[in-house]
Every structure is written in C-alpha cells, then in structure tokens.
Scaffold this motif. Structure first.
Motif, short mmCIF file in Angstrom:
data_model
loop_
_atom_site.label_atom_id
_atom_site.label_comp_id
_atom_site.label_asym_id
_atom_site.label_seq_id
_atom_site.Cartn_x
_atom_site.Cartn_y
_atom_site.Cartn_z
N GLU A 25 0.84 -1.20 0.00
CA GLU A 25 0.00 0.00 0.00
C GLU A 25 0.87 1.26 0.00
OE1 GLU A 25 -3.37 -2.01 -0.45
OE2 GLU A 25 -3.17 0.17 -0.39
N ARG A 26 1.99 1.16 0.72
CA ARG A 26 2.90 2.31 0.74
C ARG A 26 3.48 2.57 -0.66
NH1 ARG A 26 8.00 3.87 0.96
NH2 ARG A 26 8.77 1.76 0.58
N LEU A 27 3.84 1.48 -1.34
CA LEU A 27 4.39 1.63 -2.69
C LEU A 27 3.37 2.26 -3.65
CD1 LEU A 27 6.35 -1.73 -3.02
CD2 LEU A 27 7.31 0.58 -2.87
N ILE A 72 8.57 5.52 -14.10
CA ILE A 72 8.08 5.39 -12.73
C ILE A 72 8.94 4.38 -11.97
CG2 ILE A 72 6.14 4.77 -11.25
CD1 ILE A 72 5.67 7.30 -12.79
N PRO A 73 9.73 4.81 -11.00
CA PRO A 73 10.55 3.87 -10.22
C PRO A 73 9.73 3.24 -9.08
CG PRO A 73 11.00 6.11 -9.53
CD PRO A 73 10.01 6.20 -10.64
N VAL A 74 10.01 1.99 -8.82
CA VAL A 74 9.38 1.29 -7.71
C VAL A 74 10.48 0.67 -6.86
CG1 VAL A 74 7.78 -0.52 -7.00
CG2 VAL A 74 7.32 0.81 -9.08
N ASP A 75 10.60 1.09 -5.62
CA ASP A 75 11.67 0.64 -4.74
C ASP A 75 11.13 -0.38 -3.72
OD1 ASP A 75 14.00 2.35 -2.47
OD2 ASP A 75 13.89 0.29 -3.21
N CYS A 109 3.28 5.85 -3.12
CA CYS A 109 4.45 6.51 -3.72
C CYS A 109 4.28 6.68 -5.22
CB CYS A 109 5.72 5.69 -3.43
SG CYS A 109 6.24 5.71 -1.70
N ILE A 110 3.73 5.65 -5.86
CA ILE A 110 3.51 5.73 -7.31
C ILE A 110 2.50 6.82 -7.63
CG2 ILE A 110 2.54 4.50 -9.28
CD1 ILE A 110 3.75 1.95 -8.14
N ASP A 111 1.41 6.88 -6.84
CA ASP A 111 0.40 7.92 -7.07
C ASP A 111 1.01 9.31 -6.92
OD1 ASP A 111 -2.31 6.05 -5.49
OD2 ASP A 111 -1.50 6.01 -7.53
#
Length: 397
Positions: free
Chosen positions: A268-270, A347-350, A273-275
């Motif tokens: 949910e946190r990710l 769009i980066p996803v960490d 962040c994407i939004d």
C-alpha cells in the motif's frame, strides 16, 4: 466555385476578444501584439492588482501606463476591421441599424461612397452626386453591395485625423521619429534646425513595411510547427505516463498478493508513492503542455495578425504597426528554446523496505519505461521541430 465574401475572409477568432469571446470593443493592443477589449483588460489588470500584469495569452508582463489601461495603444486596425465586417454583414443580410453618417437626421442609409467611406441616406446621396467636390465619387447602393461584387468598398477606410491639428490628416511619415504625421506636424514639430527629419509620403513607407512584414511572416511558421510538435510529444508522454503507471500498479498488486499479509502494508505504501510520483510528473508534463499551447497560440495569432494587417490594413495602419510588428516577427524567427524531459514518464518502484521484511521472496526493483522504438519516434519528431539536439538523459534541448 463561389468566392468567399469579405466578412468570410476575416475569421471570427481574429476579430473576437479571447477574454469575453465577443467582437472587440475599443480594442487595446499590448507590446506582445495581443489585443483585448479595453474593459476586459481593465478587469484583468484589477485582478492582478499591481503596476504590471501578464498578457492573458502569452503571459508576457505588461507595464501599465500612468493613466492605466486607457494609456495602452489603441488597435485602430482591428477596430476598423470589426466595423467593416459588421457593416458588411448588415448590408449583405439586410439588417437594420445602418444610418446615414453624413447628416444628423438619423435617416437609414441606402448607399455607400467608396471614396469617402461614408454611408448615405437618399437625400445625402443626391447632394453627394451634385456637389462639385464629390460628384465624381463612386457610390454603391445597398442592392449592389448585397451581390458581393463590390466587397472592396468595405475595406475603404478614412485616413485617421491628426490628434494634434484639427482638420489635418496623417498622410506623411517621419522616418526619423518613426511616426505618422500631418502637414502641420511636418512644418513645425518635425522641423528641427539641429536635426534634419526624414519625411516622406506614408504610402511609400507602407509599401516598404508591408514587404518587410510579408517577408518575415513565413519565417515564423517554423516556430508554429515547433510548438505544434512539442505539444504532440507532451501529449504522447502523458499517455505513456498513464500506461507505465498502470503497469507499475499491476506489478505492485501481484507482488503484494505473493507476499500476502507480511507485505500488504508495504504494498500500500508503494502504491501511494507511485500515485504521488504520477501526480508530480503529470503536473510537470501538463505545465509543459500548457506552455507549448501558449507559445503556439502566441505564434499563430502573431502570424495571423501580421498577414491580415499586411493584406487588409491601410497605409497608416501598416506604417503605425510596422516597428512593433517587425520586432515581434524577428523575435519569432529566432531559434526556439525548449526542453522536453522524456524521463518524466519513468516510474521507479523501490522494494528495499519490503526486502527487509521478506528477504527471501522480494522481487527485483521495478522500472516502467517507454519502449525504445517509441522513444526514438518521439526524439525524431522533436528533431523535426527544431535543429536543436536531444540530450542523452531524455531531455530535449
């Protein structure tokens, strides 16, 4: 094939204020050559509450004269064009409201003099044909004007009177002061013993300036194409951003399902962040799109104004606008300066935090970018809009 009438040749957009969307009333022209109704500009300036305000179209800052909007330059060319188009429309469609402009009796007009640019009632028309000074003038009845064969009559406009000397008209031009003048001006105000003023007929200057305007205008079309292509690329980037964002969301959902409860909170946190990243980058792209649209509107309106002025404007009008027009057109011929950041769609996803929670099953970092073929296509499109080169980091310079 039917020939377009005079009023059809002049587009509604050209004679309408972009603030109120009605035909110009007392039009005022800004230094950037964008024109608006005086009352619209007055309200616009009040909203900005200062000594300067941005042009509603191109955002260029305009300094208010001491007497406010009234001190801005009148666009007599557009004012006369609106008047001519309105009169032409009324005559062609048989509408009421055209009164005799030579007498004070308020009688309806029945004809127009092409030499005086005046509407005449029956009585004034008879007198016009009999008086020695005007009996050689060419008059057209409304029935003749309705046929459309004599639309050139509506282009005929009176030479503006000199604002300083009553009864004198502005038929000369002082090249030294770069301003239209009358005979009285030439004899007194422009006769400096220490400076020899270069005075000539306004027709000669108008011919020269008209050629300069027509020579410069085609060169500005490159600027129009630049903004058109930049807008297209930015819209494509916006679409690609939405696609990449959706792919990133899908991957996150799959990862969260794999991690089940242990990673649901992190997932949910990710997503948040994407939004946030999408919102930020989308705002940047939309701001660039707006900038391209503003530049496009400014370049197109300037070119249209220049072409219409050169084609439809009188000698006085062309000469009066010549310096401002030439300066504006020359500015538009300069190489455009623009930067398009192609990296905004990435769009980066960490997943590092998720890895600490569930090290054995953490997926590799996700990165959603456009296809190389799409990027090459967009770079090619941008190169076609400007001779500038694209940087290695996805930015167009």
């Amino acid at each position: 094939m039917a020939t377009a009438s005079f009023s059809e040749k002049v587009s509604d957009d050209f004679i309408q204020c972009t603030i109120c969307c009605y035909n110009f009333k007392k039009p005022k022209v800004l230094p950037c050559l964008h024109t608006f109704c005086a009352h619209c500009l007055r309200e616009w300036a009040q909203k900005n509450d200062g000594d300067t305000f941005p042009c509603p179209i191109c955002r260029e800052q305009v300094s208010l004269p001491e007497n406010g909007v009234e001190g801005l330059k009148d666009n007599f060319f557009l004012a006369s064009l609106v008047k001519a188009v309105t009169e032409h429309h009324k005559v062609r469609h048989g509408q009421d409201g055209l009164l005799c402009t030579t007498c004070d009796e308020g009688k309806p007009a029945t004809s127009r003099c092409s030499d005086c640019a005046e509407f005449l009632c029956e009585s004034c028309e008879l007198a016009h044909r009999l008086q020695r000074a005007t009996k050689g003038h060419t008059l057209f009845t409304f029935e003749e004007l309705k046929t459309g064969k004599y639309d050139g009559v509506f282009r005929t406009r009176k030479v503006p009177p000199c604002p300083k000397h009553s009864g004198e008209i502005l038929k000369l031009y002082c090249r030294t002061c770069e301003t239209p003048i009358c005979n009285e001006c030439a004899l007194f105000e422009h006769r400096d013993l220490q400076l020899l003023h270069n005075i000539t007929r306004i027709e000669e200057v108008a011919t020269e300036k008209r050629k300069t305007i027509l020579d410069l205008t085609p060169q500005c079309q490159a600027q129009v194409q630049f903004f058109q292509r930049t807008e297209e690329v930015q819209n494509r980037l916006k679409e690609q951003l939405q696609k990449n964002t959706e792919l990133a969301r899908q991957n996150v959902h799959q990862t969260v399902q794999t991690m089940v409860a242990l990673v649901k909170e992190e997932g949910e946190r990710l997503l948040a962040c994407i939004d946030t990243e999408e919102t930020s980058r989308k705002k940047q792209i939309e701001a660039e799109i707006e900038g391209a649209q503003i530049g496009l509107a400014s370049a197109k309106s300037t070119c249209e104004f220049a072409e219409t002025l050169a084609r439809e404007g009188g000698d006085y009008e062309v000469a009066s606008f010549s310096q401002d027009m030439a300066t504006r057109l020359i500015d538009l011929t300069k190489p455009p300066i623009g930067t398009v950041d192609l990296g905004l769609v990435n769009i980066p996803v960490d997943y590092s935090v998720m890895g600490r929670k569930f090290e054995q099953n953490i997926p590799p970092p996700g990165q959603y970018v456009m296809l190389e073929s799409t990027e090459r296509e967009l770079r090619s499109l941008l190169k076609g809009a400007s001779p500038s080169q694209t940087s290695k980091h996805g930015k167009y310079k």
